[in-house]
Design a protein around this motif. Structure first.
Motif, PDB file in Angstrom:
ATOM      1  N   LEU A 192       0.822  -1.209   0.000  1.00  0.00           N
ATOM      2  CA  LEU A 192       0.000   0.000   0.000  1.00  0.00           C
ATOM      3  C   LEU A 192       0.860   1.264   0.000  1.00  0.00           C
ATOM      4  O   LEU A 192       0.543   2.245  -0.686  1.00  0.00           O
ATOM      5  N   LEU A 193       1.949   1.236   0.759  1.00  0.00           N
ATOM      6  CA  LEU A 193       2.829   2.408   0.826  1.00  0.00           C
ATOM      7  C   LEU A 193       3.515   2.675  -0.514  1.00  0.00           C
ATOM      8  O   LEU A 193       3.610   3.826  -0.953  1.00  0.00           O
ATOM      9  N   THR A 214       4.242   6.581  -0.620  1.00  0.00           N
ATOM     10  CA  THR A 214       4.510   7.115   0.720  1.00  0.00           C
ATOM     11  C   THR A 214       5.472   6.245   1.521  1.00  0.00           C
ATOM     12  O   THR A 214       5.576   6.398   2.736  1.00  0.00           O
ATOM     13  N   ALA A 216       2.422   1.690  -3.480  1.00  0.00           N
ATOM     14  CA  ALA A 216       1.390   2.081  -4.446  1.00  0.00           C
ATOM     15  C   ALA A 216       1.004   3.546  -4.286  1.00  0.00           C
ATOM     16  O   ALA A 216       0.692   4.229  -5.267  1.00  0.00           O
ATOM     17  N   SER A 217       1.016   4.028  -3.048  1.00  0.00           N
ATOM     18  CA  SER A 217       0.626   5.419  -2.786  1.00  0.00           C
ATOM     19  C   SER A 217       1.811   6.379  -2.809  1.00  0.00           C
ATOM     20  O   SER A 217       1.645   7.591  -2.623  1.00  0.00           O
TER      21      SER A 217
END
Length: 405
Positions: free
Chosen positions: A160-161, A166, A163-164
């Motif tokens: 998720l990190l 961040t 992909a975003s």
């Protein structure tokens, strides 16, 4: 459940952990520069080491003294978890010292990156002390499900990190702490259910458990250090960026190293619960080592294109270290089977000697090897693995398997 089924179950879980480990390695390689990746790996590795070290072998000692009894294992866990948490304070201090040396904080984010790994130490203590009764009683399914949870959360969170956009050292550590916290909570809940189902009041000798654990720590410390002492010290000898690249080769070799971990995890409680003939033990170790050799040949052949495609061109230099690290992993497969036999037979002095000889060889060679590239560093790891295996072979073969020293 038969030994073969337990081996398969543990191997499957370790295989999933391996896949998740490779995935997280790819994600950090794609989301971080080699320097930041090296810092993250160093913080995680040192925190995990100190978290294990400060248990002083209590989890393994619970298994040894329970002799397959769930009631005894739960009684030991109740009495010893508190002292284990107190001991984890030493792990906090050591993790802090190494974190400051690796990060050298100059801003708030750096300070947070140093502090976050400290939380993993007590969380690890709670989880491991709760998993010990499951392993002691060979409740393999529960043990496998719970121990894989931190890996699942970490991989999902990193995905998720990335992909975003961040992912940083700090956000990666936050995800790791969340996974460890969730695991600790679920482990405690599982133990609470088992406590309600066990009515026997076990009379146990906690002093003997602590004494065995203390002795076992002298053996387990170098055993924990052996496969990763090169990765632990590399950022202190050269740069974190070098570790970021070298860790790719180590991750590929961990495919075979997982076989060694699985063999010891399953063999130790089985050898404690019942004796096994030396011939059967050696046949099993030989068969597993043979499979490890075949796998290593295949992996080594495809290492360079795999690294280029999966990790990126920045990490292709790691390929030169892969064959030597795979060879070290194969040797550790043999050593892990012999180590399980030594622990089950109470041969802690021999186990301690073997593991310290291996780590000592690596520690002596590594400062000279580090300036000469990753291949030289990998050679020190192989040297340490061979030294440990040689000492273990001579020690274990002198005593009948299962006989307590």
């Amino acid at each position: 459940m038969s030994l073969v089924k337990r081996l398969v179950g543990a191997a499957a879980t370790n295989g999933i952990a391996l896949v998740l480990g490779v995935l997280t390695g790819v994600l950090t390689a794609r989301g971080l520069e080699p320097h930041d990746r090296g810092v993250l790996i160093a913080l995680v590795a040192w925190g995990a080491l100190f978290g294990t070290l400060t248990l002083i072998g209590l989890d393994e000692s619970v298994i040894y003294h329970s002799r397959g009894s769930l009631a005894h294992a739960l009684a030991h866990r109740r009495r010893l978890t508190g002292p284990a948490l107190v001991q984890s304070l030493a792990g906090l201090v050591l993790t802090l010292v190494v974190g400051l040396a690796v990060v050298r904080p100059t801003n708030v984010d750096d300070v947070i990156a140093v502090v976050l790994p400290l939380l993993i130490v007590p969380l690890n203590t709670i989880s491991v002390m709760s998993l010990a009764p499951l392993r002691a009683a060979e409740l393999t399914r529960s043990w496998n499900r719970l121990r894989i949870l931190p890996n699942l959360v970490y991989a999902a969170g990193l995905g998720l990190l990335v992909a975003s956009g961040t992912l940083t050292v700090v956000t990666g550590l936050v995800v790791l702490v969340v996974g460890n916290a969730a695991t600790a909570i679920l482990c405690v809940r599982r133990i609470a259910r088992l406590e309600r189902s066990v009515t026997d009041v076990a009379v146990v000798d906690h002093a003997a458990v602590r004494a065995y654990g203390s002795k076992l720590t002298l053996a387990l410390l170098p055993q924990q250090l052996g496969p990763r002492v090169d990765q632990l010290l590399l950022p202190l000898l050269v740069s974190p960026a070098a570790l970021g690249v070298y860790a790719v080769a180590a991750a590929i070799a961990s495919i075979v190293l997982t076989v060694a971990v699985t063999l010891e995890q399953v063999l130790f409680p089985r050898l404690v619960a019942e004796r096994s003939g030396r011939r059967n033990l050696l046949l099993l170790i030989g068969a597993v080592a043979g499979l490890a050799v075949l796998g290593s040949v295949v992996i080594a052949a495809g290492a360079e294109p795999l690294i280029r495609v999966v990790y990126g061109a920045s990490y292709t230099d790691a390929a030169i270290a892969v064959p030597l690290l795979l060879a070290a992993a194969v040797v550790r497969v043999v050593g892990s089977g012999l180590s399980a036999a030594a622990k089950a037979g109470g041969q802690l002095r021999a186990l301690t000697t073997a593991n310290w000889v291996g780590v000592g060889a690596t520690l002596v060679l590594l400062p000279f090897a580090a300036p000469h590239g990753l291949e030289a560093v990998a050679l020190t790891s192989l040297s340490g693995a061979v030294a440990t295996a040689v000492v273990l072979v001579s020690a274990v073969l002198r005593r009948p398997v299962g006989e307590v020293a």
